[in-house]
Design a protein around this motif. Structure first.
Motif: not given
Length: 470
Positions: A205-215, A217-225
């Motif tokens: 689940a932690q890996g899924d969160v890390a991958r979702a965060e990278q996507e 960042i790529t899709a929105t150009g910003r780091r998630p809150g």
């Protein structure tokens, strides 16, 4: 406006987290969409494609205007000759001259080919504009999907963390009961195995969160809150038929295909006109000065009205005509394909919404039942009527039910925004996003008349600097 309010409300749950004494505001869906719109390199690329198409109109318009050229040259002639007048001796000659000339030409008549070219360029601009809208929808949908997938991953991670905590308590309880002889070593081993499995699933689940965060960042150009509330599901048309009717009027890919058909029809007419003659008016004026004799010069000009036309070019023109007819047929067939794809996309997206809503209803009932079962089995286990394995299985059933509910809820949001995109309404304008929207008409209006004056050129430079393309 109602759609905008729903969109913005979908991300307004401010799950504040505290780090180092500072409050970090959770990202909302509006933040994701604004970031996707403002940071997309693909949008910038296709805006440049549109500006290039705008220039095609200017170049087509220029073909109807006079063409003025100048020429200048300095010529040195030298040689030698021998004749009877020179008694057989070789005589060298050298002369130098300079000339300057002007030539102007104007297309008088070409059976409408140039006018058709202007119309074709305008149709290409319109098609490219709607292609840009289609790209914009893809960018915004990717941003929305990245937002919801991140929410899915974060919520599943939270459930996994809670599951690890619960199993940890069950393991401690099993060890305590083993110490007093109420359970066997097998019960403790079962709890330890489930705890190890929970830790493994937590790492996934932690890996899924890390991958979702990278996507994200790529899709929105910003780091998630932090994680935020999903909010209200956006409103969609009441039926597949209603959504399809909207899509057939507003879906940008379909409209672009319609303009492409019109462009292909014009291409056939242009190819037919290329077989016909053209009439041009030409004027020339020149001045020639003999550099060896300053008193000698020659100046003069001419005006001519001429016609020319093809007789034989190896079959190239008739081949081009046949090719334009084939392209027209291809574009018409493509329009039917795009229309069918739009219908199918709307239907699939709408079905996905209905499936997700049915899954949500069933998952909620499953969660409620699994929670009741888990609570009851745990109490019975404390009384000795249930084994540790029964408790662990009940906890696993509750975990699965909660995970299914989270996925179904996120699937509903993604499917709803997919319906909005399929109907052509997932745009910054339709959503009224707080962004500086790109207006494709500004550049077009400046270049459509093929400006050549310095004042107009400076205005164009200001526009290019405003969009960061100086």
């Amino acid at each position: 406006m109602a759609l905008r309010q729903i969109i913005l409300a979908a991300g307004l749950g401010l799950a504040a987290t505290f780090a180092g004494g500072h409050v970090a505001r959770a990202d909302t869906l509006a933040d994701a969409l604004v970031g996707a719109y403002n940071s997309s390199g693909l949008l910038e690329q296709n805006r440049a494609v549109l500006r290039a198409a705008d220039e095609d109109v200017a170049q087509a318009v220029a073909a109807l205007r006079p063409v003025l050229d100048w020429t200048a040259d300095v010529t040195r002639q030298f040689g030698e000759s021998r004749s009877a007048s020179s008694f057989g001796d070789r005589v060298g000659t050298v002369s130098e001259s300079a000339s300057i000339g002007l030539q102007a030409s104007l297309l008088v008549f070409d059976f409408g080919r140039t006018r058709l070219s202007i119309d074709a360029a305008k149709q290409a601009v319109l098609a490219t504009r709607y292609q840009l809208i289609g790209i914009e929808q893809e960018i915004l949908f990717r941003g929305a999907q990245a937002f919801f997938e991140l929410q899915r991953a974060q919520r599943v991670l939270a459930v996994r963390q809670n599951n690890l905590t619960v199993i940890g308590r069950e393991l401690r309880a099993a060890r305590d009961r083993f110490e007093v002889g109420e359970v066997t070593r097998t019960d403790v081993a079962l709890a330890e195995a489930r705890l190890a499995e929970a830790r493994s699933q937590l790492a996934v689940a932690q890996g899924d969160v890390a991958r979702a965060e990278q996507e994200y960042i790529t899709a929105t150009g910003r780091r998630p809150g932090g994680s935020s509330a999903l909010g209200t599901v956006p409103a969609i048309p009441p039926s597949v038929e209603a959504a399809t009717a909207i899509a057939l009027k507003t879906q940008p890919d379909l409209i672009a295909a319609q303009y492409a058909v019109t462009l292909a029809d014009l291409g056939v007419k242009i190819a037919e006109a290329s077989l016909k003659p053209t009439v041009n008016l030409t004027g020339r004026y020149s001045l020639t000065q003999d550099l060896d004799d300053r008193d000698f010069y020659n100046r003069g000009g001419s005006i001519s009205l001429g016609a020319s036309g093809p007789i034989y070019r190896g079959g190239a023109l008739t081949s081009a005509l046949r090719q334009s007819v084939a392209i027209r047929d291809q574009r018409r067939a493509q329009l039917l394909v795009v229309s069918d794809n739009v219908r199918q996309s709307v239907a699939n997206a709408y079905v996905n919404v209905q499936v997700a809503r049915s899954a949500i209803q069933a998952s909620r009932q499953q969660v409620e039942a699994a929670q009741v079962a888990f609570n009851g089995i745990r109490e019975e286990a404390q009384l000795g009527a249930r084994t540790t394995l029964d408790v662990l299985n009940a906890e696993q059933d509750l975990l699965d039910a909660r995970t299914l509910l989270i996925s179904a809820q996120v699937d509903e949001y993604v499917a709803a925004y997919n319906v909005i995109a399929a109907t052509g309404r997932l745009t910054a304008s339709a959503l009224n996003l707080p962004v500086q929207q790109y207006d494709p008409t500004v550049y077009y209006n400046l270049v459509k008349d093929a400006p050549a004056l310095s004042s107009q050129g400076e205005q164009l430079n200001r526009v290019l600097r405003a969009i960061g393309k100086d």
